[in-house]
Design a protein around this motif. Structure first.
Motif, short mmCIF file in Angstrom:
data_model
loop_
_atom_site.label_atom_id
_atom_site.label_comp_id
_atom_site.label_asym_id
_atom_site.label_seq_id
_atom_site.Cartn_x
_atom_site.Cartn_y
_atom_site.Cartn_z
N GLY A 107 20.14 34.05 -5.41
CA GLY A 107 20.65 33.21 -4.33
C GLY A 107 19.92 31.88 -4.22
O GLY A 107 19.05 31.56 -5.03
N CYS A 108 20.31 31.09 -3.24
CA CYS A 108 19.70 29.78 -3.03
C CYS A 108 19.88 29.35 -1.58
O CYS A 108 20.95 29.53 -1.00
CB CYS A 108 20.35 28.74 -3.95
SG CYS A 108 19.52 27.14 -3.84
N ASP A 109 18.81 28.79 -1.02
CA ASP A 109 18.85 28.31 0.36
C ASP A 109 18.86 26.79 0.46
O ASP A 109 18.70 26.24 1.54
CB ASP A 109 17.62 28.82 1.15
CG ASP A 109 17.77 30.27 1.54
OD1 ASP A 109 18.88 30.82 1.37
OD2 ASP A 109 16.78 30.86 2.01
N PHE A 127 21.14 24.42 -0.25
CA PHE A 127 22.36 23.75 0.23
C PHE A 127 22.42 22.29 -0.18
O PHE A 127 22.60 21.41 0.66
CB PHE A 127 22.53 23.92 1.75
CG PHE A 127 22.89 25.33 2.14
CD1 PHE A 127 24.21 25.74 2.11
CD2 PHE A 127 21.91 26.24 2.49
CE1 PHE A 127 24.56 27.04 2.45
CE2 PHE A 127 22.25 27.55 2.83
CZ PHE A 127 23.57 27.95 2.80
N CYS A 128 22.26 22.01 -1.46
CA CYS A 128 22.56 20.67 -1.96
C CYS A 128 24.03 20.44 -1.58
O CYS A 128 24.85 21.35 -1.71
CB CYS A 128 22.36 20.60 -3.46
SG CYS A 128 20.67 21.00 -3.93
N SER A 129 24.34 19.24 -1.12
CA SER A 129 25.62 19.08 -0.43
C SER A 129 26.84 19.27 -1.33
O SER A 129 27.94 19.53 -0.85
CB SER A 129 25.68 17.70 0.23
OG SER A 129 25.63 16.70 -0.77
N TYR A 130 26.66 19.17 -2.66
CA TYR A 130 27.78 19.32 -3.60
C TYR A 130 27.97 20.75 -4.08
O TYR A 130 28.96 21.04 -4.74
CB TYR A 130 27.53 18.42 -4.84
CG TYR A 130 26.15 18.62 -5.43
CD1 TYR A 130 25.89 19.69 -6.29
CD2 TYR A 130 25.09 17.79 -5.10
CE1 TYR A 130 24.61 19.90 -6.79
CE2 TYR A 130 23.82 17.98 -5.60
CZ TYR A 130 23.59 19.05 -6.45
OH TYR A 130 22.33 19.27 -6.92
N CYS A 131 27.01 21.65 -3.76
CA CYS A 131 26.89 22.88 -4.55
C CYS A 131 27.47 24.12 -3.85
O CYS A 131 27.20 24.38 -2.67
CB CYS A 131 25.43 23.11 -4.89
SG CYS A 131 25.17 24.49 -6.00
N ILE A 132 28.16 24.92 -4.60
CA ILE A 132 28.81 26.13 -4.09
C ILE A 132 27.88 27.35 -4.15
O ILE A 132 28.13 28.36 -3.48
CB ILE A 132 30.12 26.38 -4.91
CG1 ILE A 132 31.05 27.40 -4.26
CG2 ILE A 132 29.82 26.83 -6.33
CD1 ILE A 132 31.89 26.84 -3.17
#
Ligand code: SAH
Ligand code: SF4
Ligand code: F3S
Length: 469
Positions: A185-187, A189-194
């Protein structure tokens, strides 16, 4: 969106193994599987786990999808073309199923975890028998059994994919190198990324579990592990047990000859990690450090949480401590609102850093992300023109970097034979492919190779001496 991580218990995993045994004995069980994997290394590794579970259920691997009784699609949705490819592949299977009515078709992975996709599969793709998401795939035995017993399609995508589980059987194809997931997972939240939406909250595996896995791999003769995560260098932030640099030290203490890792985020590139890269001889001299843009304004809109100058400062610190290290990156062009001046700053940064290579992407709006809703989307022609300029610049730099490696020694882990049959191929520490004449008996070993020349993406060389290091 929930922020909780669901830890799957040993009992739950044991239950799945019991169900796997039931599938194995089931008279209608498919005899063979074929997995098609799209997307990144994490997906490739998930497919190794899916294969492990399917083999545990008695299925054997079919070389092609045409030969298989169960075809699984492990999908990606990072950019629109990845998703188009996945949906195109699934539609193609419809034809295969017409010719072979008993064929079972499953779809899983990141695309399934997108909002509304499960319903879409149910209505628009009635020939799909099985669909599940990224957080649920440990329940494959249960889902396959349900499918076999009811004969009705199973679409089972959990809303939140933030699960953490251990002890899934893994079927790795290469005997000499292995992926090991350390975070999921990832927290960011780069604005382009799903990815944060389809892979869930960032969660680190327990260090003891990772080390147990690497120890077993080392004992079985594996020469190189690649530690995987969307953001490996934030490893441990959620647990407070240890950071990534400490984990690297402990992984190298297992005696595994080589360690790689990806992907690292510039905001989490600590001095301790630089020190590992500089001083730990088992850690390969390669860092994939996506910069995305050279414009502070665009980096801000992207929510990357560093400036171009901060990135350059980290690169300088790294190169001072470890001049031998190869840097690679990811770049996005035509982010909403990107001006010619912003793009020029990206070009300047690329000229300044001189990456070994770069993955370049045109911004692709992903539904539900902040960037998709921003103003200033650019026309295709502008994006194409910019990415072509960027690729041409990077190709020139790559050529020069590769040529400058002539005369150096690269320790190459031999993967197999090259296209020219009498040549072997493998990757050196910097993750650049090296081709050289040699005996196929060296496949799976690490050999010192003197570099004699360079192609556009690969190096040529000759073995210094036929010994493992
Ligand atoms: N977790 C890694 C990789 C994420 S996906 C990281 O943070 O670096 C790999 C690359 O795809 C990203 O680095 C980015 O360059 C690109 N990418 C992600 N989403 C994108 C989008 N919507 N459009 C274009 N490129 C994208
Ligand atoms: Fe996406 Fe950013 Fe997370 Fe990478 S760090 S997976 S680009 S949100
Ligand atoms: Fe694609 Fe999922 Fe990886 S969206 S890039 S397969 S994390």
């Amino acid at each position: 969106m929930s922020t909780a991580v669901t830890v799957i218990t040993r009992d739950q995993m044991r239950e799945q193994r019991d169900l796997a045994a039931k599938v194995r004995r089931h008279p209608a069980r498919p005899a063979s599987y074929h997995i098609v994997t799209l997307g990144c290394q994490m997906n490739v590794h998930d497919s190794e786990k899916l294969a492990g579970m399917l083999r545990d259920m008695g299925l054997s691997e079919a070389d092609t999808r045409g030969d298989a009784e169960l075809v699984l699609f492990n999908t990606c949705c990072i950019r629109e073309n990845a998703q188009r490819k996945a949906l195109g592949n699934i539609t193609w299977l419809k034809e295969l199923k017409k010719a072979k009515p008993g064929l079972l078709i499953g779809v899983c992975g990141c695309m399934m975890q997108q909002q509304g996709m499960a319903e879409r599969i149910l209505t628009q793709y009635p020939f799909v028998d099985l669909a599940f998401g990224t957080g649920d795939f440990y329940r494959l035995p249960e889902m396959l059994l349900r499918l076999l017993e009811s004969g009705a399609r199973v679409v089972d995508v959990g809303e939140d994919p933030s699960t953490l589980f251990e002890d899934v059987p893994v079927y790795r194809t290469a005997p000499h190198k292995a992926y090991v997931a350390i975070t999921h997972g990832c927290d960011n939240f780069c604005s382009y990324c799903i990815v944060p939406y389809v892979r869930g909250r960032e969660r680190s595996r327990q260090a003891a579990q990772i080390l147990k896995e690497v120890e077993a791999l080392a004992a079985s003769g594996v020469q190189e592990v690649t530690l995987l995560g969307q953001n490996v260098n934030s490893y441990g932030h959620d647990r407070g047990e240890m950071d990534f640099a400490r984990l690297l030290q402990l992984v190298s203490d297992t005696g595994i000859p080589r360690i790689r890792f990806m992907t690292s985020h510039p905001k989490d590139l600590s001095d301790a990690l630089i020190e590992q890269l500089a001083t730990n001889s088992r850690v390969c001299g390669h860092l994939h450090l996506p910069v995305q843009s050279g414009s502070d304004r665009i980096l801000g809109l992207m929510n990357r949480r560093y400036t171009a100058e901060k990135y350059l400062e980290r690169v300088r610190a790294l190169r001072k401590a470890a001049p031998h290290i190869g840097l690679t990156t990811d770049l996005i062009v035509a982010f909403p609102g990107e001006t010619e001046e912003d793009f020029r700053q990206t070009m300047d940064l690329v000229r300044d850093v001189r990456f070994d290579s770069a993955f370049t992407f045109v911004f692709s709006p992903r539904e539900g992300t902040k960037a998709a809703a921003m103003d200033g989307h650019l026309p295709k022609e502008v994006a194409t023109e910019r990415i072509e300029r960027l690729i041409a610049l990077q190709e020139g730099i790559t050529g020069e970097v590769l040529a400058s490696l002539a005369g150096t020694t690269q320790h190459v882990l031999v993967d197999g034979t090259a296209r020219r049959r009498e040549h072997l191929t493998g990757k050196g520490e910097r993750n650049i492919s090296v081709n050289f004449p040699g005996d196929p008996a060296l496949i799976g070993r690490i050999v010192p190779v003197t570099i004699t020349g360079a192609g556009s993406n690969t190096l040529r060389g000759r073995i210094m001496k036929e010994e493992t290091t």
